[in-house]
Design an enzyme around this catalytic site. Structure first.
Site, short mmCIF file in Angstrom:
data_model
loop_
_atom_site.label_atom_id
_atom_site.label_comp_id
_atom_site.label_asym_id
_atom_site.label_seq_id
_atom_site.Cartn_x
_atom_site.Cartn_y
_atom_site.Cartn_z
N THR A 136 -6.07 68.62 40.00
CA THR A 136 -5.03 69.54 39.42
C THR A 136 -4.09 68.80 38.33
O THR A 136 -3.54 69.45 37.86
CB THR A 136 -4.31 70.26 40.58
OG1 THR A 136 -3.49 69.23 41.33
CG2 THR A 136 -5.18 71.11 41.31
N ASP A 154 -11.25 58.56 44.06
CA ASP A 154 -9.85 58.68 44.51
C ASP A 154 -9.96 58.10 46.04
O ASP A 154 -8.79 57.56 46.30
CB ASP A 154 -9.22 59.65 43.99
CG ASP A 154 -9.95 60.86 44.26
OD1 ASP A 154 -11.08 60.85 45.03
OD2 ASP A 154 -9.78 61.94 43.81
N THR A 155 -10.89 58.84 46.72
CA THR A 155 -10.45 58.57 48.16
C THR A 155 -10.96 57.14 48.61
O THR A 155 -10.14 56.72 49.51
CB THR A 155 -11.59 59.57 49.05
OG1 THR A 155 -11.44 60.80 48.58
CG2 THR A 155 -11.29 59.47 50.39
N GLU A 164 -2.61 75.99 47.35
CA GLU A 164 -2.37 75.79 45.92
C GLU A 164 -2.81 77.04 45.36
O GLU A 164 -2.38 77.42 44.38
CB GLU A 164 -3.08 74.48 45.48
CG GLU A 164 -2.31 73.20 45.68
CD GLU A 164 -0.79 73.41 45.09
OE1 GLU A 164 -0.51 73.91 44.00
OE2 GLU A 164 -0.04 73.08 46.11
#
Length: 491
Positions: free
Chosen positions: A13, A238-239, A305
């Site tokens: 996002t 990213d993890t 979200e």
């Protein structure tokens, strides 16, 4: 004895560039630029605005250069999505978004070509998700775009290519594609041959800490950084970066990297490739130093979200801190959902989808935003419980503590309810785990920090952490858990 490193961290996002200062007993992180990541729906599907993301990275590196010297740059992003380059190295169209529906039904066809889903799992160890890269490529078979493609680059590798002009595939992200042999630690030549994927489409692999090149002259001129500034390969999934910054002290811990998704599982020395693990839909993804992240994707704060986005689109202001206070006062366990039910995957009217799930399962429909939020957070806590207990059983591990990192660590009710639901203490933080992991891999490549254990001790000493102890005997959570049956593909 200290260094300054720029981390380009691209989320589903938003994206941001953060600068980390690393030295003996020092780990400080400063956000210098943040920018939105808004997908675009075109006539042929949902796409990422990857040029806008690249512009945001350049603007962020310019902001980093104005605040001082930078020793190197690293890029991380989400998994599975990719860009295709032609023979001249030009991008062939905007990358598809993993929530686009073009891969519906493709997995079954791929399974037939490779000898079945069980055979695919024995090679890749990958969780069945309809948007895995292997299914995306299969959905493009016969298209002019794929016929013209000569190189596939996952999103962080694509950004690194534009920064440096060098091509490579970072292995923690490569392991999410469904084309990576998790035991051998390389691309699976057998799978690519069976699927008719050109051997040259998959670029050479790079490990976290490897050089990825230096900034191209025009990039240096545009950002204000010196020519020759190194770009370091980080754990570009990213993890994987977030797990680097989990301040765990032993093998009896589990992690939940909680943001758009909740990635819940264990760090192991090797993969778990049993039929039981496949049936439970667990994934084995590469981590730093040859470790394996044995986890399952749980739909995370995306649910909330999307609710917020829907309400704001209708003109209703949403104040999350106030709603959290109201949600805590709501009656517990009135309505619960399975976060991984397929109807919650695509963008859309999430409050109505939650209401419809409740109607279909004979539960009261949440009557206010606070009630919806309580429903979402309790359901996520139960999903964390279910996933971590199953991971521990499959891996033969005894888990005594949960580390919850990422944006969800700010959400005190979610952290407390995860502790209550699991009956285990939860250490929340660091919030910026992904950017910290990005910076720390760069610092390690520069010789400023040592092995993973010393990296994590530095995180524990320098970053704010909150601790949550389980309350009560857990019987109420046991009864709530019995009410929610997981989706067949996520049980």
């Amino acid at each position: 004895m200290s260094g300054r490193f720029a981390a380009a961290d691209l989320g589903a996002t938003s994206g941001r560039v953060m600068v980390g200062q690393v030295g003996p007993g020092t780990l400080e992180l400063t956000e210098v630029h943040r920018f939105p990541n808004v997908p675009v729906r075109l006539p042929d599907g949902l796409r990422w605005d990857v040029l806008g993301l690249y512009r945001g990275v350049l603007d962020g590196l310019r902001a980093a250069s104005r605040s001082g010297a930078v020793d190197s740059v690293g890029v991380d992003a989400w998994a599975v999505d990719h860009g295709l380059l032609d023979a001249d190295g030009a991008l062939l169209g905007a990358p598809y978004h993993y929530r686009d529906g073009r891969t519906d039904g493709v997995a079954e066809k791929v399974g037939e070509r490779v000898g079945g889903a069980a055979e695919l799992y024995r090679t890749t160890g990958l969780q069945h998700l309809p948007f895995n890269t292997v299914f995306q490529l299969a959905s493009a078979a016969g298209t002019a775009q794929l016929a013209s493609a000569r190189t596939m680059l996952l999103i962080p590798d694509l950004i690194a290519y534009w920064l440096t002009g060098t091509v490579g595939a970072e292995e923690t992200n490569a392991s999410t594609t469904g084309l990576f042999d998790v035991r051998a630690g390389r691309w699976s030549e057998e799978l690519t041959a069976r699927l008719g994927i050109a051997p040259g489409l998959l670029p050479p692999l790079r490990a976290p800490g490897d050089p990825a090149g230096t900034l191209l002259p025009h990039v240096a001129a545009e950002t204000g950084l010196p020519e020759g500034t190194p770009v370091t390969t980080v754990a570009s999934h990213d993890t994987a970066s977030a797990v680097v910054a989990v301040p765990a002290t032993g093998p009896d811990t589990a992690f939940v990297s909680c943001g758009t998704w909740s990635l819940a599982g264990l760090e192991l020395p090797g993969p778990v490739l049993t039929e039981e693990a496949r049936a439970a839909n667990f994934t084995n993804e590469r981590g730093v130093d040859g470790t394996v992240r044995f986890l399952r994707n749980v739909m995370g704060l995306w649910l909330w979200e999307e609710c917020r986005r829907t309400w704001e689109g209708r003109g209703y202001a949403v104040d999350l801190p106030s709603l959290l206070e109201e949600a805590v006062r709501e009656r517990p366990f009135i309505s619960l959902i399975d976060p991984d039910a397929p109807e919650f995957l695509a963008p859309g009217d999430m409050p109505e989808r939650i209401a419809e799930f409740c109607r279909r399962t004979g539960q009261p429909v949440p009557g206010s935003p606070a009630a919806v939020l309580r429903c979402v957070l309790e359901s996520l806590a139960l999903a964390h419980r279910r996933t971590l207990r199953r991971a521990a059983a499959l891996a033969g591990r005894d888990v005594r503590r949960i580390h919850l990192v990422g944006g969800g660590a700010r959400n005190a009710p979610l952290c407390q309810w995860t502790a209550d639901a699991t009956g285990l203490p939860v250490t929340a933080g660091p919030v910026e785990a992904t950017a910290l992991g990005n910076v720390l891999v760069q610092a390690r490549a520069a010789g400023l920090v040592g092995d993973l254990a010393s990296v994590r001790r530095l995180v524990a000493r320098t970053q704010p952490l909150r601790h949550y102890e389980p309350r009560g005997d857990g019987s109420a959570w046991d009864r709530a858990a019995a009410r929610v049956e997981p989706s067949p593909r996520n049980c």
